[in-house]
Design an enzyme around this catalytic site. Structure first.
Site, PDB file in Angstrom:
ATOM      1  N   ARG A  50      30.783  37.037  46.230  1.00  0.00           N
ATOM      2  CA  ARG A  50      31.849  36.112  46.623  1.00  0.00           C
ATOM      3  C   ARG A  50      33.202  36.836  46.575  1.00  0.00           C
ATOM      4  NH1 ARG A  50      34.547  36.266  42.549  1.00  0.00           N
ATOM      5  NH2 ARG A  50      36.155  35.032  43.582  1.00  0.00           N
ATOM      6  N   GLY A  51      34.226  36.082  47.006  1.00  0.00           N
ATOM      7  CA  GLY A  51      35.554  36.684  47.106  1.00  0.00           C
ATOM      8  C   GLY A  51      35.714  37.221  48.515  1.00  0.00           C
ATOM      9  N   ARG A  88      29.740  32.539  55.888  1.00  0.00           N
ATOM     10  CA  ARG A  88      30.708  31.618  55.257  1.00  0.00           C
ATOM     11  C   ARG A  88      31.893  31.502  56.213  1.00  0.00           C
ATOM     12  NH1 ARG A  88      32.496  32.245  49.053  1.00  0.00           N
ATOM     13  NH2 ARG A  88      32.918  30.013  49.099  1.00  0.00           N
ATOM     14  N   ASP A 139      42.058  33.438  51.135  1.00  0.00           N
ATOM     15  CA  ASP A 139      40.870  33.635  51.976  1.00  0.00           C
ATOM     16  C   ASP A 139      41.221  33.732  53.454  1.00  0.00           C
ATOM     17  OD1 ASP A 139      39.753  32.341  49.391  1.00  0.00           O
ATOM     18  OD2 ASP A 139      38.053  33.273  50.419  1.00  0.00           O
ATOM     19  N   LYS A 170      40.950  29.096  47.205  1.00  0.00           N
ATOM     20  CA  LYS A 170      40.032  28.254  46.420  1.00  0.00           C
ATOM     21  C   LYS A 170      40.614  26.867  46.161  1.00  0.00           C
ATOM     22  CE  LYS A 170      36.715  28.805  45.438  1.00  0.00           C
ATOM     23  NZ  LYS A 170      35.571  28.203  46.173  1.00  0.00           N
TER      24      LYS A 170
END
Ligand code: MRU
Length: 343
Positions: free
Chosen positions: A49-50, A86, A228, A239
């Site tokens: 993730r990230g 994603r 993001d 987030k």
């Protein structure tokens, strides 16, 4: 491909391994991510993730599949599948656009390998540039609140917002880091608290809902977060919970900074309303799961809204610290999302 080892990615014997970020910090498990299904599954489950790390892991897998003999047509299909793994972090799409150019070259196997490794090396350099520019903006004695996880776990390098905090700490300027636990998946409570502890940086964990009271008690001097996707007007997707912190910071006259590489910019998104926001499963809100086990506390069939990200309007941001320089609110108000020259 040559052996590679970052905090959470490994390439060895033409296989890709990821450090399972769902099991951290109680367990440090390396998981095989050498097939498309495996990597997409890990990305969905946030085991990898990230924003930067997702893009790098997908690029490395594509290069490894090429070296392991996959045809150009099949690689092209894989690229499309990985691109959709994603939706919000644009680093994934930006990195894969670069890989697509490599795939179009005559010697695409070598070109993909070179490009994937270049992306990893570039990410390290991007982090370093962000950290240099960001740490200059941290005054001595700072108590900083951060959200989610933006360190070495989420990048190939020293991280973005956490990298800034760590460098400023080394410079003797950080007194205390407040870590928002980051509901529902606890990237702050599990990953950031662990990473800061490993770095020897004094930190205290809070539930996300405690931030207002903390600010009201004048215990926070600045908020630093990652991103993001940054729209052309400076709106930032990050987030879920980031927007609340930005509103609170403005009310309490606390500066709110975003640290991100230029690979997070999306000039095709005019503003935050055009950023696709990932919706996730209800189970993440009705209970919790991890290395500690699984529990559900909400009633069976509870109705849930679970966006993984929110959008912070540009007007609430005190500065965008990019590897290419710092974008100021004045520049953004004048309709120009460009770093200040020479910063
Ligand atoms: O859902 P996640 O854990 O991938 O969300 C991560 C974030 O929101 C980070 O702040 C962002 O990707 C920047 S990481 C350098």
């Amino acid at each position: 491909m040559q052996t590679l080892h970052t905090t959470s990615l490994r390439v060895r014997d033409n296989q890709l391994w990821i450090l399972d970020q769902q099991a951290l910090p109680q367990q440090q498990n390396w998981l095989d991510a050498s097939s498309v299904d495996a990597l997409v599954g890990h990305i969905h489950a946030l085991r990898v993730r990230g924003a930067p790390l997702i893009g790098l892991s997908a690029s490395l897998l594509l290069a490894l599949l090429a070296e392991n003999g996959m045809s150009r047509d099949a690689l092209s299909q894989v690229l499309t599948v990985l691109r959709a793994a994603r939706p919000t972090a644009v680093n994934l799409m930006n990195n894969l656009d670069r890989m697509k150019l490599a795939l179009a070259q005559e010697n695409y196997v070598a070109a993909l390998g070179t490009e994937a490794l270049r992306l990893v090396e570039e990410d390290k350099a991007l982090c370093e540039a962000i950290v240099r520019a960001g740490s200059e903006r941290v005054p001595r004695g700072s108590r900083i609140l951060t959200h989610c996880n933006t360190g070495g776990l989420a990048t190939a390098g020293v991280g973005t917002a956490i990298g800034v905090i760590a460098r400023a700490f080394e410079q003797g300027k950080v007194e205390q880091v407040w870590v928002g636990e980051t509901r529902p998946l606890l990237q702050g409570g599990r990953l950031t608290a662990w990473e800061l502890g490993e770095l020897g940086i004094p930190n205290r964990l809070i539930c996300d809902s405690m931030a207002a009271a903390l600010m009201a008690q004048q215990q926070v001097d600045a908020v630093w977060v990652g991103a993001d996707r940054i729209a052309a007007n400076g709106d930032v997707a990050n987030k879920i919970g980031t927007y609340s912190l930005a509103v609170l910071a403005r009310y309490h006259h606390i500066p709110f900074y975003v640290a991100a590489p230029h690979t997070t910019l999306d000039r095709h998104c005019p503003d935050g309303s055009a950023i696709p926001i990932e919706q996730r499963t209800a189970a993440e809100v009705t209970g919790v799961a991890g290395s500690f086990g699984q529990v559900q506390w909400a009633p069976q069939n509870a109705q849930v809204w679970n966006p993984a990200f929110d959008v912070t309007p540009a007007a609430l941001i005190s500065g965008w610290v990019l590897d290419t320089g710092v974008v100021t609110p004045e520049a953004v108000a004048a309709g120009c999302f460009q770093p200040l020259a020479g910063v």
